[in-house]
Design an enzyme around this catalytic site. Structure first.
Site, mmCIF file in Angstrom:
data_model
loop_
_atom_site.group_PDB
_atom_site.id
_atom_site.type_symbol
_atom_site.label_atom_id
_atom_site.label_comp_id
_atom_site.label_asym_id
_atom_site.label_seq_id
_atom_site.Cartn_x
_atom_site.Cartn_y
_atom_site.Cartn_z
ATOM 1 N N ILE A 80 1.005 -0.950 0.154
ATOM 2 C CA ILE A 80 0.015 0.007 0.035
ATOM 3 C C ILE A 80 1.050 1.459 -0.216
ATOM 4 O O ILE A 80 0.305 2.472 -0.065
ATOM 5 C CB ILE A 80 -1.113 -0.016 1.168
ATOM 6 C CG1 ILE A 80 -0.331 -0.259 2.574
ATOM 7 C CG2 ILE A 80 -2.101 -0.752 0.948
ATOM 8 C CD1 ILE A 80 -1.152 -0.218 3.773
ATOM 9 N N SER B 153 10.969 6.319 2.557
ATOM 10 C CA SER B 153 12.351 6.148 2.721
ATOM 11 C C SER B 153 12.882 4.915 3.572
ATOM 12 O O SER B 153 13.971 4.348 3.271
ATOM 13 C CB SER B 153 12.882 7.440 3.156
ATOM 14 O OG SER B 153 12.329 7.757 4.328
ATOM 15 N N ASP C 261 8.305 15.332 11.425
ATOM 16 C CA ASP C 261 7.987 15.059 10.146
ATOM 17 C C ASP C 261 6.465 15.048 9.627
ATOM 18 O O ASP C 261 5.894 14.261 8.948
ATOM 19 C CB ASP C 261 8.691 13.713 9.831
ATOM 20 C CG ASP C 261 8.877 13.444 8.423
ATOM 21 O OD1 ASP C 261 8.853 14.349 7.559
ATOM 22 O OD2 ASP C 261 9.082 12.256 8.000
HETATM 23 N N1 LIG Z 1 -1.068 2.409 8.860
HETATM 24 C C1 LIG Z 1 -1.219 2.597 7.437
HETATM 25 N N2 LIG Z 1 -2.384 2.373 6.824
HETATM 26 C C2 LIG Z 1 -2.376 2.875 5.518
HETATM 27 N N3 LIG Z 1 -1.423 3.063 4.695
HETATM 28 C C3 LIG Z 1 -0.363 3.423 5.429
HETATM 29 C C4 LIG Z 1 -0.242 3.011 6.769
HETATM 30 N N4 LIG Z 1 1.143 3.338 7.162
HETATM 31 C C5 LIG Z 1 1.906 3.742 6.152
HETATM 32 N N5 LIG Z 1 1.235 3.628 4.966
HETATM 33 C C6 LIG Z 1 1.412 3.948 3.528
HETATM 34 O O1 LIG Z 1 2.680 3.869 3.212
HETATM 35 C C7 LIG Z 1 3.385 5.085 2.912
HETATM 36 C C8 LIG Z 1 4.854 5.003 3.704
HETATM 37 O O2 LIG Z 1 4.549 5.102 4.987
HETATM 38 P P1 LIG Z 1 5.516 5.588 6.186
HETATM 39 O O3 LIG Z 1 5.624 7.166 6.206
HETATM 40 O O4 LIG Z 1 5.204 5.154 7.470
HETATM 41 O O5 LIG Z 1 6.884 5.134 5.385
HETATM 42 P P2 LIG Z 1 8.446 5.730 5.624
HETATM 43 O O6 LIG Z 1 9.249 4.815 4.971
HETATM 44 O O7 LIG Z 1 8.651 6.110 7.160
HETATM 45 O O8 LIG Z 1 8.126 7.229 4.987
HETATM 46 P P3 LIG Z 1 9.001 8.475 4.875
HETATM 47 O O9 LIG Z 1 10.011 8.409 5.795
HETATM 48 O O10 LIG Z 1 9.231 8.784 3.365
HETATM 49 O O11 LIG Z 1 8.147 9.508 5.457
HETATM 50 C C9 LIG Z 1 2.375 6.126 3.275
HETATM 51 O O12 LIG Z 1 2.552 7.326 2.673
HETATM 52 C C10 LIG Z 1 1.071 5.421 3.206
HETATM 53 O O13 LIG Z 1 0.617 5.338 1.768
HETATM 54 MG MG LIG Z 2 6.281 8.708 6.071
#
Ligand SMILES: Nc1ncnc2c1ncn2[C@@H]1O[C@H](COP(=O)(O)OP(=O)(O)OP(=O)(O)O)[C@@H](O)[C@H]1O
Ligand SMILES: [Mg+2]
Length: 574
Positions: A103, A107, A219
């Site tokens: 989904i 990063s 963030d």
């Molecule tokens: N609990 C959730 N329910 C639905 N979608 C989710 C959920 N957690 C994350 N996502 C999806 O996954 C994407 C990336 O999640 P997240 O921001 O937690 O990851 P990340 O690797 O830490 O991203 P970044 O560091 O680039 O912000 C989100 O933009 C969202 O589309």
């Molecule tokens: Mg994120």
């Protein structure tokens, strides 16, 4: 009102080259996402940076490599489940969950929508892309889990379920949400004021909750905000969270530059920088602005030079709050407590549950009330012809103003400018008391919310007088204010709709059909004369035994037919 509407409809739909609006649109580097989508250049997503990693064996011993370990606040413990068999060469994640689909990705890693085989419920599981490089890297990644785990449950915070590490990768299981706010904004370029207030209240409650737990999110951005099926907004992604009690500020990292507070460039994040990021998030959601990540326009937003056109049709109070949150000086920005008013987030929530779009105007409440008192208590108001305190008897009082003016029926249920214009032009009502007008103008500044949220102000009643004319019975002076406010609102809605329509018309592109040109072009409708058969040729058949048959003549091209004819004639001549 009717004249106003007509005069507005006569407004030219083009933008003059010398007008300030033209300069705003074409000279500012800022644009909305919708405008950007209409330009041929499409933004490509940046390729994901994948760093090379040292071989896992050099970092871990064999035992750590294969056993899934649950992460707890006191350390790690081995993970077990009736669905997990350590002898099978599949990970705990693969054995214990049915992976429905991917989904999202960020990063940090990929996010999957999964169904747990233990409780048959759906969850989101975030899997890190990279294996831990070393112990520092592992500790940094576990910080997100630790902070998330420590947080008590809150409606507006994505709920943490479980986290484990296996084969050097980190897995974080959280509640599943429907979509991110970013994807919602990409699809909805004009979000209603009511929805914006709802998003704002939810986020404010989430940020207030973090700040009161001495945590800085660092963030805040639409990509890290999630929406549930019931449209509850939740803050997630605690990857950069800073725990002020643990003195984590010195290790703080910068969040997304688009949402970054100016002071963080040369300093450290703070609660005020979170408020700034919240302000930019709300700016993006409310105005559909395509946010810059650097350059002049980045500074323009931080210097308070946002072009006026972005705020057209935006609720004044929303605008005020956004601008307050975007102040350059951190100390000039509001705290979450300032934003939610004296009565705090709980009161805002209670109001919101009553479906009031004005939930967060609590802090204006006292202010507006005193301004309203000032209007009603002013000497101007006291000089009005009619009595401010209204009773059934005074309603019949002949001391009411008797001069009349035509009345706008735009807030009639079945009103339509074209259909009812003539009928209503005959209707007349009492003249509006002129000295109320300043009151009305001030009311437009914010009292509208106060009045709209006050149930006791009943709408004006319609009365048929002896002559059969329809008149409005003002139960209270508020009713008049309320009526004018409604008219004003309608006028604004109509104006916005007209603008949007003319915008759309401006952007219609006439495409040339590339396939299947019209039949007329292929076969022009020119009547071809029927072929004239030269029967002299039949006669000449006997004379010339080598000439073609009649059938052949019809099948040949006109050029060869001519040749045959010529041949025939020459034979005749011979
Ligand atoms: N609990 C959730 N329910 C639905 N979608 C989710 C959920 N957690 C994350 N996502 C999806 O996954 C994407 C990336 O999640 P997240 O921001 O937690 O990851 P990340 O690797 O830490 O991203 P970044 O560091 O680039 O912000 C989100 O933009 C969202 O589309
Ligand atoms: Mg994120």
């Amino acid at each position: 009102m009717k004249e106003d509407l007509l005069s507005q409809s006569a407004e030219p739909s083009f933008i003059s080259l010398s007008s300030p609006k033209f300069r705003e649109v074409f000279e500012s580097p800022l644009s909305t996402k919708r405008e950007k989508m209409r330009t041929p250049m499409q933004r490509r997503t940046a390729p994901r940076v994948v760093k090379t990693v040292p071989p896992m064996r050099s970092v871990y011993g064999r035992s750590q490599e294969f056993r899934p370990m649950e992460i707890t606040l006191t350390g790690t413990k081995s993970l077990s489940s009736p669905h997990y068999n350590p002898m099978i060469r599949k990970t705990y994640f693969q054995q214990n969950f049915e992976i429905i689909r991917k989904i999202g990705e960020g990063s940090f890693g990929d996010v999957f929508c999964v169904r747990s085989l233990e409780d048959h419920r759906n969850y989101a599981v975030k899997v890190s892309i990279e294996v831990f490089r070393n112990t520092t890297d592992r500790a940094k990644k576990l910080r997100e889990v630790e902070n998330h785990m420590r947080l008590p449950k809150h409606t507006n915070i994505v709920e943490f379920v479980k986290s484990w590490e296996e084969k050097g990768r980190l897995y974080i299981q959280t509640e599943l949400c429907e979509r991110s706010l970013l994807s919602y904004c990409m699809q909805n370029h004009k979000i209603s004021d009511k929805t914006i207030w709802k998003i704002f209240v939810d986020l404010l409650l989430a940020v207030d909750f973090l700040h009161s737990n001495d945590l800085i999110h660092d963030d805040i951005k639409p990509d890290n905000i999630f929406l549930t099926k019931n449209f509850v907004c939740k803050l997630g992604d605690f990857g950069l969270v800073i725990n002020l009690q643990k003195d984590e500020l010195k290790n703080a990292e910068e969040g997304d530059s688009k949402y970054l507070a100016p002071e963080v460039l040369n300093g450290r994040p703070s609660k005020a920088s979170d408020i700034f990021s919240l302000g930019v998030t709300m700016l993006e959601a409310a105005t559909d602005m395509d946010l810059p990540s650097c350059g002049d326009s980045w500074h323009q937003i931080r210097n308070g030079q946002i072009p006026e056109r972005f705020f057209e049709g935006i609720d004044k109070d929303i605008r005020y709050l956004i601008e307050w949150m975007l102040r350059g000086e951190p100390s000039a920005r509001p705290t979450t407590k300032d934003l939610s008013g004296e009565q705090g987030g709980a009161a805002a929530r209670r109001r919101q549950e009553r479906h009031s779009p004005f939930s967060l105007r609590l802090e204006f409440y006292e202010n507006l009330k005193s301004r309203r008192d000032a209007i009603y208590g002013s000497p101007d108001f006291a000089r009005l012809d009619h009595t401010p305190i209204h009773t059934p008897d005074s309603a019949k009082d002949s001391s009411r103003p008797t001069s009349r003016m035509s009345y706008d029926y735009s807030d009639d249920e079945h009103y339509s400018v074209n259909e009812h214009q003539d009928d209503h032009s005959q209707r007349r009502l009492f003249e509006e008391p002129k000295s109320l007008l300043p009151g009305y103008l001030i009311a437009d500044d914010g009292i509208s919310s106060y009045l709209e949220s006050n149930e006791e102000h009943s709408p004006p009643r319609r009365i048929h007088d002896a002559q059969g004319d329809v008149r409005i019975d003002f139960d209270e002076n508020d009713a008049l204010l309320k009526m004018r406010l409604r008219q004003e609102k309608l006028r604004r809605i109509e104006f916005r709709e007209r603008e949007a329509e003319s915008d759309d018309n401006d952007n219609i592109v006439a495409y040339k059909a590339m396939s299947c040109p019209p039949v007329r072009k292929v076969r022009p409708l020119i009547r071809m004369p029927p072929p004239v058969l030269d029967f002299t040729m039949l006669d000449s058949k006997n004379d010339a035994p080598d000439s073609t048959t009649n059938n052949n003549i019809t099948r040949r091209s006109s050029r060869s037919r001519r040749m045959v004819c010529d041949a025939g004639s020459s034979a005749d001549e011979a």
